[in-house]
Design a protein around this motif. Structure first.
Motif, PDB file in Angstrom:
ATOM      1  N   MET B 201      -6.291   5.848  -1.367  1.00  0.00           N
ATOM      2  CA  MET B 201      -4.921   6.194  -1.741  1.00  0.00           C
ATOM      3  C   MET B 201      -4.152   5.057  -2.396  1.00  0.00           C
ATOM      4  N   GLY B 202      -4.405   3.833  -1.963  1.00  0.00           N
ATOM      5  CA  GLY B 202      -3.508   2.751  -2.336  1.00  0.00           C
ATOM      6  C   GLY B 202      -3.748   2.190  -3.724  1.00  0.00           C
ATOM      7  N   ASP B 203      -2.625   1.854  -4.421  1.00  0.00           N
ATOM      8  CA  ASP B 203      -2.750   0.998  -5.595  1.00  0.00           C
ATOM      9  C   ASP B 203      -3.174  -0.377  -5.112  1.00  0.00           C
ATOM     10  N   ARG B 204      -2.505  -0.815  -4.038  1.00  0.00           N
ATOM     11  CA  ARG B 204      -2.904  -2.057  -3.390  1.00  0.00           C
ATOM     12  C   ARG B 204      -2.903  -1.826  -1.881  1.00  0.00           C
ATOM     13  N   VAL B 205      -3.665  -2.652  -1.190  1.00  0.00           N
ATOM     14  CA  VAL B 205      -3.803  -2.515   0.253  1.00  0.00           C
ATOM     15  C   VAL B 205      -3.490  -3.855   0.899  1.00  0.00           C
ATOM     16  N   ALA B 206      -2.647  -3.817   1.938  1.00  0.00           N
ATOM     17  CA  ALA B 206      -2.380  -5.027   2.717  1.00  0.00           C
ATOM     18  C   ALA B 206      -3.159  -4.919   4.016  1.00  0.00           C
ATOM     19  N   VAL B 207      -4.091  -5.851   4.210  1.00  0.00           N
ATOM     20  CA  VAL B 207      -4.891  -5.834   5.439  1.00  0.00           C
ATOM     21  C   VAL B 207      -4.245  -6.785   6.443  1.00  0.00           C
ATOM     22  N   MET B 208      -3.982  -6.264   7.655  1.00  0.00           N
ATOM     23  CA  MET B 208      -3.327  -7.081   8.673  1.00  0.00           C
ATOM     24  C   MET B 208      -4.203  -7.188   9.912  1.00  0.00           C
ATOM     25  N   LYS B 209      -3.976  -8.271  10.645  1.00  0.00           N
ATOM     26  CA  LYS B 209      -4.700  -8.451  11.907  1.00  0.00           C
ATOM     27  C   LYS B 209      -3.848  -9.329  12.806  1.00  0.00           C
ATOM     28  N   GLY B 210      -3.589  -8.857  14.010  1.00  0.00           N
ATOM     29  CA  GLY B 210      -2.836  -9.655  14.978  1.00  0.00           C
ATOM     30  C   GLY B 210      -1.509 -10.150  14.450  1.00  0.00           C
ATOM     31  N   GLY B 211      -0.819  -9.320  13.659  1.00  0.00           N
ATOM     32  CA  GLY B 211       0.500  -9.697  13.168  1.00  0.00           C
ATOM     33  C   GLY B 211       0.464 -10.659  11.989  1.00  0.00           C
ATOM     34  N   VAL B 212      -0.721 -10.946  11.473  1.00  0.00           N
ATOM     35  CA  VAL B 212      -0.843 -11.857  10.334  1.00  0.00           C
ATOM     36  C   VAL B 212      -1.452 -11.101   9.159  1.00  0.00           C
ATOM     37  N   LEU B 213      -0.829 -11.270   7.998  1.00  0.00           N
ATOM     38  CA  LEU B 213      -1.365 -10.648   6.796  1.00  0.00           C
ATOM     39  C   LEU B 213      -2.643 -11.369   6.385  1.00  0.00           C
ATOM     40  N   GLN B 214      -3.725 -10.610   6.164  1.00  0.00           N
ATOM     41  CA  GLN B 214      -4.999 -11.228   5.814  1.00  0.00           C
ATOM     42  C   GLN B 214      -5.190 -11.299   4.306  1.00  0.00           C
ATOM     43  N   GLN B 215      -4.838 -10.223   3.620  1.00  0.00           N
ATOM     44  CA  GLN B 215      -5.050 -10.168   2.170  1.00  0.00           C
ATOM     45  C   GLN B 215      -4.312  -8.951   1.620  1.00  0.00           C
ATOM     46  N   VAL B 216      -3.698  -9.124   0.447  1.00  0.00           N
ATOM     47  CA  VAL B 216      -3.117  -7.985  -0.264  1.00  0.00           C
ATOM     48  C   VAL B 216      -3.787  -7.920  -1.614  1.00  0.00           C
ATOM     49  N   ASP B 217      -4.395  -6.784  -1.908  1.00  0.00           N
ATOM     50  CA  ASP B 217      -5.056  -6.693  -3.206  1.00  0.00           C
ATOM     51  C   ASP B 217      -5.408  -5.238  -3.500  1.00  0.00           C
TER      52      ASP B 217
END
Ligand SMILES: Nc1ncnc2c1ncn2[C@@H]1O[C@H](COP(=O)(O)OP(=O)(O)OP(=O)(O)O)[C@@H](O)[C@H]1O
Ligand SMILES: [Mg+2]
Lengths: 278, 380
Positions: B201-217
């Protein structure tokens, strides 16, 4: 085949049990009804009869002829309606805040509201008398309304809290996203969803006030005597007027029956919490 | 319509739980952004802060260049679709959809025509006079969507809107929501813990873990160039196989197996080469391991087969590779693969390997991923 037969047997048993239960509640009331339509002279007849030999409305004419009972009725109704309105506005708003914005202090608050229920009303009667006297509210409608409200609010608070617990938090949040202030969300979305619960609470509050005897006895003397007091007095002031007393009691029970029937749907809906699902 | 900008957003809850750490990124006007991550990583918290339902402990939140940290939800011009739909049970579908317009004080005729249009788009016209209690799950979901789109807000926020639907309906609604968003071109943030939803679905995806952003792409970049071990394992199903290995010059030693890494890999990962005997974490996607009997390769390893799941179009082959496995820290991954120990390879259905065999596996060495063993970040 077998299964169906067994089901039928248990069905009959359940119905029989229900009938016994209903009769055990209804019989005294039916006896009251029967007695009220006996001629006054037959009421204390020995041995007593369940059904009247002759139907007569003499007792009803008697209690309605004097102005005491009608006036007491008006007092009772006024006090009960005002008590219900006041208790509900206090309980609904307090319960909403206590359940939706849960903090330790709100939990303690609900607990204390319950504690006041545990003190016997006799113990509260005397201080209440002093309080109302110093406020100049003895033997006034507002005085009795305040006393009844203090007695009714804890239960109303508890009931409303239970009902609000069943309302998902997202409902208020959705309303706020849709352009409501917190108060608008409460008024336009939460309250309409709660009509069932409020009907139940209102009914219990109304009955509490309508039936209340002790505070009414302590806090009223002439002008604002409520019906339970007047009905009790049939056995002192007028000698032993059992017939008049039963007729007054029948009349007195009617509003509660009517209100209960009228709100039946909301009550069932409110008690099963079905109203909030969706 | 507007973009959304998060700048060093932190959330500390009343019980002093630090749920979000320095969250920063921009969402462009009209973009479909997905927040994804395992349960409890703070996706809903982030979304609710953007909605205004949760206070911002520190940092700055801008919607269309306006600082909205302390703006009430009703004044943020944002529509939200809740996981539970949160339809108003005492209102009909029509009244539900009309409610935000009513609150905005629009004239009656305007409300009526907008509600009709939203109902037409979502195929709700026949249901307008029903109450939510009489609707199916999918229909309720549509009503919730209707209530959001009818307003033409600056942005849509959706918190796992499909998680209460059955699998088939979820796939269908997934496509519908994505195409609706493209048609309306409204900035959208979509929360899910389903990485397939995120990727499709996403144009971009923000991957999060434990309240910290891991990667947006973009989904493609997350898949092809994950920044760290967690993203590598979280994106893709079955997960990437991650092992500790040793790189000596151009020779990679993976347990008892060794093979050569092609020069091209060192060209696009310049900082990988040079060292002698360097510890690395190597990542191999299931599709980059094939049956050597069918597709031979210069890089081959052998490993015992523990299980073969024939899916018709492909076979999932579970392998017992004798190198130390790396736990990516994704709690959901375990349940995903079933067996934590085994590597998974995606073989052609023509493969004849069976459980108990020692298989020869052709590794697509150009497609390997390499990570630092300590920081667990990608080596580029
Ligand atoms: N009101 C609150 N008070 C304290 N902690 C909270 C509160 N709400 C959430 N948390 C904690 O914050 C963390 C993030 O919660 P959040 O609901 O944002 O997770 P999520 O990513 O949406 O998870 P899920 O996929 O399960 O919905 C969790 O560890 C949760 O326990
Ligand atoms: Mg969540």
């Amino acid at each position: 085949m077998h299964r169906a037969a067994r089901l039928n047997v248990s069905g009959v048993l359940i119905n029989a049990a229900a009938l016994v239960l209903v009769l055990s509640y209804a019989l005294p009331y039916i006896y009251l009804l029967m007695t009220s339509i006996k001629p006054a002279a037959d009421v204390q007849q020995i041995p007593p009869s369940f059904f009247p030999a002759v139907v007569s409305f003499e007792n009803f004419r008697e209690v309605l002829r004097s102005s005491t009972l009608p006036r007491a009725f008006v007092n009772s109704l006024t006090v009960a309606v005002l008590t219900t309105a006041l208790s509900l506005s206090v309980a609904v708003t307090a319960a909403y805040v206590a359940t939706q914005y849960r903090r330790r202090v709100t939990t303690i608050f609900l607990l204390f509201a319950l504690v006041t229920r545990m003190v016997p009303s006799v113990a509260l009667g005397v201080p209440l008398f002093q309080l109302l006297k110093s406020l100049g509210l003895l033997d006034t409608i507002p005085g009795l309304v305040l006393a009844h409200t203090s007695a009714a609010v804890p239960l109303a608070l508890l009931l409303m809290s239970a009902f609000f617990e069943g309302v998902p938090k997202e409902l208020e949040e959705a309303a706020r996203m849709d352009g409501c202030t917190r108060f608008q969300a409460f008024r336009k979305i939460i309250l309409p969803v709660m009509t069932g619960g409020m009907a139940v609470t209102a009914l219990f509050t109304f009955i509490t006030s309508w039936n209340e005897f002790l505070y009414a006895l302590l806090l009223t003397s002439e002008a604002t005597k409520t019906a339970p007091i007047v009905i009790a007095e049939y056995n002192s002031v007028y000698g032993l007027a059992w017939g008049a007393m039963t007729a007054a009691a029948v009349l007195y029970s009617l509003p509660v029956i009517i209100v209960t029937l009228a709100l039946q749907k909301q009550i069932v809906g409110g008690l099963t919490f079905g109203a909030v699902k969706g | 319509m507007a973009g959304i900008e998060l700048c060093n957003i932190n959330k500390v809850y009343g019980n002093s739980f630090h749920a979000l750490h320095d969250l920063s990124f921009d969402i462009r006007d009209g973009e479909f952004m997905v927040f994804v991550g395992p349960s409890g990583c703070g996706k809903s918290t982030a979304l609710r802060m953007i909605a205004g339902l949760e206070s911002i402990t520190s940092g700055e939140l801008r919607i269309g260049d306006r600082l909205v940290n302390d703006v009430d939800p009703k004044d943020r011009d944002i529509a939200m679709v809740f996981q539970s739909y949160a339809l108003y049970p005492h209102k009909t579908v029509r009244e539900n959809i009309a409610f935000p317009l009513l609150m905005a004080g629009l004239p009656k005729t305007e409300i009526a025509s907008r509600v009709d249009e939203a109902a037409r788009i979502l195929e709700l016209t026949a249901l307008l006079d029903r109450r939510p209690a009489l609707l199916s799950g999918g229909q309720r979901q549509r009503v919730a969507m209707g209530r959001a789109i009818v307003r033409k807000p600056a942005a849509f926020l959706m918190d796992e809107p499909l998680s209460n639907l059955d699998a088939k309906l979820r796939v269908q609604m997934r496509a519908e929501i994505a195409s609706l968003q493209r048609k309306l071109n409204v900035t959208t943030i979509y929360v899910t813990h389903d990485q397939v939803e995120a990727m499709t679905m996403g144009d971009r995806v923000a991957v999060m873990k434990g309240g910290v952003l891991q990667q947006v792409d973009t989904p493609q970049n997350l898949y092809n160039r994950p920044d760290n071990v967690f993203v590598a394992a979280f994106i893709g199903s079955p997960s990437m196989n991650l092992y500790e290995a040793v790189l000596n010059g151009t020779t990679l030693t993976l347990g008892s197996n060794s093979f050569e890494i092609p020069d091209r890999v060192f060209e696009y990962r310049p900082s990988l080469g040079g060292a002698s005997s360097r510890r690395v974490i190597v990542g191999i996607r299931p599709e980059h391991m094939n049956d050597a009997a069918i597709r031979p390769s210069s890089a081959e390893i052998s490993a015992p087969v523990t299980l073969v799941e024939a899916l018709g179009s492909e076979s999932m082959v579970h392998l017992n590779i004798d190198a130390p496995r790396v736990d990516a820290g994704d709690p959901d991954a375990v349940a995903d693969i079933g067996s934590k120990k085994a590597a998974v390879a995606r073989f052609s259905p023509k493969s004849l390997v069976r459980a108990g065999d020692i298989a020869r596996i052709a590794v697509d060495a150009e497609e390997l991923h390499f990570f630092q063993p300590d920081s667990r970040t990608s080596i580029w």
